[in-house]
Scaffold this motif. Structure first.
Motif, short mmCIF file in Angstrom:
data_model
loop_
_atom_site.label_atom_id
_atom_site.label_comp_id
_atom_site.label_asym_id
_atom_site.label_seq_id
_atom_site.Cartn_x
_atom_site.Cartn_y
_atom_site.Cartn_z
N GLU A 214 2.75 9.20 -4.39
CA GLU A 214 2.52 10.11 -5.37
C GLU A 214 3.63 10.20 -6.12
O GLU A 214 3.79 10.41 -7.18
CB GLU A 214 1.94 11.32 -4.97
CG GLU A 214 0.44 11.27 -4.55
CD GLU A 214 -0.72 10.53 -5.61
OE1 GLU A 214 -0.41 11.10 -6.79
OE2 GLU A 214 -1.36 9.89 -5.29
N TYR A 215 4.83 10.58 -5.45
CA TYR A 215 6.27 10.78 -6.04
C TYR A 215 6.44 9.58 -6.93
O TYR A 215 6.99 9.57 -8.03
CB TYR A 215 7.19 11.08 -5.11
CG TYR A 215 8.39 11.32 -5.92
CD1 TYR A 215 8.85 12.57 -6.40
CD2 TYR A 215 9.43 10.49 -6.00
CE1 TYR A 215 9.91 12.73 -7.01
CE2 TYR A 215 10.70 10.75 -6.62
CZ TYR A 215 10.87 12.00 -7.26
OH TYR A 215 12.06 12.19 -7.95
N VAL A 216 6.31 8.38 -6.41
CA VAL A 216 6.64 7.12 -7.11
C VAL A 216 5.84 7.02 -8.61
O VAL A 216 6.46 6.59 -9.39
CB VAL A 216 6.38 5.75 -6.22
CG1 VAL A 216 6.66 4.59 -6.76
CG2 VAL A 216 7.41 5.70 -5.22
N LYS A 217 4.57 7.33 -8.23
CA LYS A 217 3.63 7.20 -9.65
C LYS A 217 4.11 8.26 -10.59
O LYS A 217 4.23 8.00 -11.63
CB LYS A 217 2.19 7.72 -9.22
CG LYS A 217 1.52 6.43 -8.28
CD LYS A 217 0.08 6.87 -8.16
CE LYS A 217 -0.41 6.54 -6.78
NZ LYS A 217 -1.78 6.97 -6.54
N ARG A 218 4.32 9.45 -10.03
CA ARG A 218 4.76 10.64 -11.09
C ARG A 218 5.99 10.32 -11.51
O ARG A 218 6.29 10.70 -12.72
CB ARG A 218 4.73 11.78 -10.11
CG ARG A 218 4.48 12.96 -10.96
CD ARG A 218 4.65 14.44 -9.84
NE ARG A 218 5.34 14.59 -8.85
CZ ARG A 218 5.09 14.38 -7.64
NH1 ARG A 218 3.78 14.04 -7.10
NH2 ARG A 218 6.08 14.50 -6.87
N SER A 219 6.93 9.47 -11.12
CA SER A 219 8.28 9.30 -11.50
C SER A 219 8.36 8.19 -12.27
O SER A 219 9.38 7.56 -12.73
CB SER A 219 9.11 9.13 -10.50
OG SER A 219 9.49 10.24 -9.56
N HIS A 220 7.18 7.11 -12.29
CA HIS A 220 7.20 6.12 -13.19
C HIS A 220 7.89 4.82 -12.84
O HIS A 220 8.59 4.35 -13.45
CB HIS A 220 7.11 6.42 -14.68
CG HIS A 220 6.63 7.55 -15.06
ND1 HIS A 220 5.10 7.44 -15.58
CD2 HIS A 220 7.09 8.89 -15.48
CE1 HIS A 220 4.81 9.02 -15.93
NE2 HIS A 220 5.94 9.47 -15.85
N ILE A 221 7.94 4.87 -11.19
CA ILE A 221 8.72 3.79 -10.79
C ILE A 221 7.93 2.44 -10.45
O ILE A 221 6.73 2.82 -9.80
CB ILE A 221 9.40 4.37 -9.50
CG1 ILE A 221 10.31 5.52 -9.99
CG2 ILE A 221 10.05 3.22 -8.63
CD1 ILE A 221 11.05 6.25 -8.70
N GLU A 222 8.44 1.50 -10.45
CA GLU A 222 7.57 0.12 -10.45
C GLU A 222 8.45 -0.70 -9.60
O GLU A 222 9.77 -0.92 -9.95
CB GLU A 222 7.32 -0.47 -11.67
CG GLU A 222 6.47 -1.61 -11.59
CD GLU A 222 6.26 -2.22 -13.03
OE1 GLU A 222 6.01 -3.60 -12.90
OE2 GLU A 222 6.14 -1.58 -13.97
N LEU A 223 8.02 -1.50 -8.66
CA LEU A 223 8.60 -2.34 -7.77
C LEU A 223 8.61 -3.74 -8.53
O LEU A 223 7.47 -4.18 -8.55
CB LEU A 223 8.13 -2.44 -6.28
CG LEU A 223 8.51 -3.20 -5.45
CD1 LEU A 223 10.24 -3.22 -5.19
CD2 LEU A 223 8.00 -3.24 -4.04
N LEU A 224 9.83 -4.46 -8.67
CA LEU A 224 9.74 -5.63 -9.49
C LEU A 224 10.06 -6.81 -8.47
O LEU A 224 9.53 -7.89 -8.88
CB LEU A 224 10.85 -5.62 -10.57
CG LEU A 224 10.57 -4.79 -11.66
CD1 LEU A 224 11.61 -4.82 -12.74
CD2 LEU A 224 9.13 -4.72 -12.59
N LYS B 62 0.70 -1.10 -0.13
CA LYS B 62 -0.12 -0.06 -0.05
C LYS B 62 0.80 1.28 -0.06
O LYS B 62 0.59 2.24 -0.90
CB LYS B 62 -0.93 0.00 1.24
CG LYS B 62 -1.95 1.06 1.25
CD LYS B 62 -2.87 0.92 2.51
CE LYS B 62 -3.80 2.24 2.60
NZ LYS B 62 -4.56 2.13 3.70
N LEU B 63 1.72 1.23 0.81
CA LEU B 63 2.68 2.38 0.97
C LEU B 63 3.35 2.66 -0.30
O LEU B 63 3.38 3.90 -0.80
CB LEU B 63 3.78 2.35 1.80
CG LEU B 63 5.01 3.18 1.91
CD1 LEU B 63 4.55 4.40 2.73
CD2 LEU B 63 6.30 2.67 2.63
N PHE B 64 3.92 1.78 -1.27
CA PHE B 64 4.65 1.67 -2.33
C PHE B 64 3.67 2.48 -3.45
O PHE B 64 3.83 3.16 -4.36
CB PHE B 64 5.23 0.52 -2.98
CG PHE B 64 6.22 0.83 -3.89
CD1 PHE B 64 7.68 1.20 -3.80
CD2 PHE B 64 5.89 0.64 -5.18
CE1 PHE B 64 8.37 1.48 -4.92
CE2 PHE B 64 6.61 1.04 -6.32
CZ PHE B 64 7.93 1.30 -6.16
#
Length: 140
Positions: free
Chosen positions: A14-24, A8-10
């Motif tokens: 909002e910053y992670v979404k805006r930066s197009h970062i995905e946890l693999l 949920k945290l990840f």
């Protein structure tokens, strides 16, 4: 003890979404993130801005600390930029814990495109406290 749902945290950051970062992946102390940058993240030379690469690496270090049950904030960092990233290229970060003490943690982070190292950094995190983590099972 504070309780945090890692997924949920990840996913809600909002910053992670805006930066197009995905946890693999998370395997031991290797947390893998992916960034597929968009045009607005590139500089005047049409290469990915160094701040975007740094942000991916800093996010990886912080997420690893959280995944290990520790709430850490970046105290110091050093990054060497080695290669550029062009539009359409994805970059990945990998992590390794170098030191895990009572009040600090040192994490080495690599940013890569394929087998090419884009940047190498060391992040020292100040440990604010221990946390109880749930929500890591989505990585399996």
């Amino acid at each position: 003890m504070e309780k945090i749902n890692f997924k949920k945290l990840f996913e809600e950051d909002e910053y992670v979404k805006r930066s197009h970062i995905e946890l693999l992946d998370l395997s031991g102390d290797n947390l893998v993130l992916k960034m597929k940058p968009e045009k607005n993240q590139f500089n005047a030379y049409n290469i990915l801005h160094g701040a975007e690469i740094f942000a991916l690496m800093d996010t990886a270090a912080g997420c690893l600390s959280i995944a290990m049950g520790r709430k850490g904030v970046t105290l110091d960092s050093s990054v060497n930029f080695i290669s550029s990233v062009k539009l359409g290229e994805e970059i990945y970060s990998t992590t390794k814990i170098i030191h895990s003490g009572k009040s600090t943690e040192v994490i080495e982070v690599l940013a890569k495109k394929g087998d090419t190292i884009v940047a190498k950094g060391t992040f020292t995190l100040f440990i604010v406290g221990e946390i109880e983590i749930s929500g890591k099972e989505f990585l399996k």
